[in-house]
Design an enzyme around this catalytic site. Sequence first.
Site, short mmCIF file in Angstrom:
data_model
loop_
_atom_site.label_atom_id
_atom_site.label_comp_id
_atom_site.label_asym_id
_atom_site.label_seq_id
_atom_site.Cartn_x
_atom_site.Cartn_y
_atom_site.Cartn_z
N CYS A 179 -30.08 78.09 52.06
CA CYS A 179 -31.38 78.52 51.53
C CYS A 179 -32.54 78.48 52.51
O CYS A 179 -33.26 79.47 52.65
CB CYS A 179 -31.73 77.70 50.30
SG CYS A 179 -30.64 78.07 48.92
N LYS B 90 -25.02 69.16 54.75
CA LYS B 90 -25.55 67.89 54.24
C LYS B 90 -24.43 67.19 53.49
O LYS B 90 -23.39 67.80 53.22
CB LYS B 90 -26.78 68.12 53.36
CG LYS B 90 -26.49 68.82 52.05
CD LYS B 90 -27.75 68.79 51.24
CE LYS B 90 -27.52 69.33 49.86
NZ LYS B 90 -28.67 69.19 49.01
N1 NAD Z 1 -26.69 77.41 46.85
C1 NAD Z 1 -27.84 76.86 46.53
O1 NAD Z 1 -28.05 75.67 46.73
C2 NAD Z 1 -28.93 77.69 45.90
C3 NAD Z 1 -30.02 77.03 45.29
C4 NAD Z 1 -31.01 77.81 44.70
C5 NAD Z 1 -30.94 79.21 44.73
N2 NAD Z 1 -29.88 79.80 45.35
C6 NAD Z 1 -29.83 81.26 45.34
O2 NAD Z 1 -28.90 81.67 44.33
C7 NAD Z 1 -28.18 82.83 44.74
C8 NAD Z 1 -26.69 82.54 44.72
O3 NAD Z 1 -26.41 81.55 45.67
P1 NAD Z 1 -24.99 80.84 45.77
O4 NAD Z 1 -25.12 79.77 46.78
O5 NAD Z 1 -24.50 80.50 44.41
O6 NAD Z 1 -24.11 82.05 46.35
P2 NAD Z 1 -22.53 82.13 46.53
O7 NAD Z 1 -22.29 82.97 47.72
O8 NAD Z 1 -21.95 80.75 46.47
O9 NAD Z 1 -22.02 82.89 45.22
C9 NAD Z 1 -22.26 84.23 44.96
C10 NAD Z 1 -21.14 84.74 44.06
O10 NAD Z 1 -21.45 86.06 43.63
C11 NAD Z 1 -20.23 86.80 43.57
N3 NAD Z 1 -20.55 88.24 43.56
C12 NAD Z 1 -21.02 89.02 44.57
N4 NAD Z 1 -21.21 90.28 44.13
C13 NAD Z 1 -20.87 90.29 42.81
C14 NAD Z 1 -20.87 91.28 41.80
N5 NAD Z 1 -21.27 92.54 42.05
N6 NAD Z 1 -20.44 90.95 40.57
C15 NAD Z 1 -20.03 89.69 40.29
N7 NAD Z 1 -20.02 88.70 41.20
C16 NAD Z 1 -20.43 89.00 42.44
C17 NAD Z 1 -19.49 86.33 44.80
O11 NAD Z 1 -18.10 86.61 44.71
C18 NAD Z 1 -19.79 84.83 44.77
O12 NAD Z 1 -18.82 84.11 44.02
C19 NAD Z 1 -28.74 83.19 46.12
O13 NAD Z 1 -29.75 84.14 45.98
C20 NAD Z 1 -29.31 81.88 46.61
O14 NAD Z 1 -30.36 82.07 47.54
C21 NAD Z 1 -28.87 79.08 45.91
#
Ligand code: NAD
Length: 475
Positions: free
Chosen positions: A297, A357
């Site tokens: 992030c 982390k």
């Molecule tokens: N990881 C964190 O700590 C965190 C915290 C707050 C916000 N975010 C935000 O949340 C969002 C998701 O982050 P994440 O870490 O969970 O990402 P991630 O990469 O772990 O997961 C994303 C998922 O979306 C799926 N995906 C992609 N295209 C798709 C589609 N068309 N249909 C269905 N599934 C699909 C992927 O296969 C994957 O499993 C990002 O925008 C991130 O910035 C993340």
Amino acid sequence: MRSTQTMPEALPERLQDGLRVAVVGTGYVGMGTAVMLAYLGHDVVGVDIDERKVEMLGRGELPIYEPGLDALLVASQPRLRWTSDYASAIPDADVIFICVGTPPLPGGQPNLRYVADAAQSVARHLNGKLQVVVNKSTVPVGTGDWVSRLLEEHAVGYHTNRYAVVSNPEFLREGTALHDSLYPDRIVLGSGHAEGIARLAQLYAPLLEQSFAPPLCAPRPAGYTRPELVTTSLSSAEMIKYAANAFLALKISFANEIAGLCEHVDADIAEVTHGIGFDRRIGHRFLAAGAGWGGSCFGKDTSALISTGSEYGYDMPILDAAVRVNRRQRHLVITKLQRHLHRLQGKRVAVLGLAFKPNTDDLRDAPAHDCIERLTALGAKVVAHDPVALPAARREWTHLQYEEADSVEAALRGADAVLVMTEWDEYRDLDWETALRGMRNRLVIDTRNVLRRWPEHSTVEQIGRRVRLAGGVPA
Ligand SMILES: NC(=O)c1ccc[n+]([C@@H]2O[C@H](COP(=O)([O-])OP(=O)(O)OC[C@H]3O[C@@H](n4cnc5c(N)ncnc54)[C@H](O)[C@@H]3O)[C@@H](O)[C@H]2O)c1
């Protein structure tokens, strides 16, 4: 993924006014959101295009390492379903969360392709009644409006104005995701659509009222009462997420900048941040000096904010500086090593900690990555250890050269130096005195300031503190 809890969790009753929820994208955020909402009493289906993930989740297995979430996943299975088929998930949903990734493009802007794909797939299966589409992915200001347009353009049949788009940014931290989701500081809902906001307030009622029975793995913290409900416009909600992450990144870079000066003037950064943190306007959190921030992030969101600024011809010098300090911090690790070993060619360097982390196996933008890359470029042989992230690194870091060690002792055997890159408890609690005996040269570059005592006959470099040289001479 190894289990983090032995005691089974009990599932509370389904809520009488429970909603039907679809969560699109079941990564770190979507998976946690789906499991939590099912636990709270809603019926949830998780949709992901990654079939391996869907199958694992269907078997009750967590594809990531996240303490407590594995037990809650198993307990919540009666109200959870996982699929790759939008047609079986979207038409019945009262609320549809978009939680897909928004990784950075080379220019710093987030890649919104996954959001667009998800929105279009959702649009094709809308049912014509009011459905609330919630954007939980971190997206630039204006994306919510664009998602509305995509829904309108790709909906089959006439669905105009039969959906509401709400921005509901996520603030969880990996490693403490469950705790952060159940006991948040605030829930932000941004939309111009009153019915959309009302439906989400209904969805989150158990959190807003804290009326649920806490799971064993995440007890309610003493003194915690309720989260704030913050309702805003769509664009303010989108901006809140970026501004929050940018501010936290700034705090870390500030601590690192002061740490560098502490090394020059012989002050101790831990004492300094302890001292300033009691000022309630500052606080103690996010002031740990170290190898710099990483993870999925901070780097991505600061770059996205800077690049949004540049689209409007607006400079963001404070954020630019925070990013620069973070980059410098990663180089500093190697500089500290070179100060003692000079040429690294042929030297054996143990790297403890790969994850960005502790308590996660997430390797995205991990400082250890850049460090290993640089060490091998300089001819060093790297031996790496991590309590949980080695399998993930085997899959994702195939371009890096390092040997795996299955224990800290094995990593340290015959090493010329050890770098501590992640502050796992296992390293904090290590008997360093004994562990260092197997090394060829007892040099510790502790980038997370985990060593509490100075082991005999060893040289210890930390961040923002006096160097301890073997032989007892402080540098
Ligand atoms: N990881 C964190 O700590 C965190 C915290 C707050 C916000 N975010 C935000 O949340 C969002 C998701 O982050 P994440 O870490 O969970 O990402 P991630 O990469 O772990 O997961 C994303 C998922 O979306 C799926 N995906 C992609 N295209 C798709 C589609 N068309 N249909 C269905 N599934 C699909 C992927 O296969 C994957 O499993 C990002 O925008 C991130 O910035 C993340």
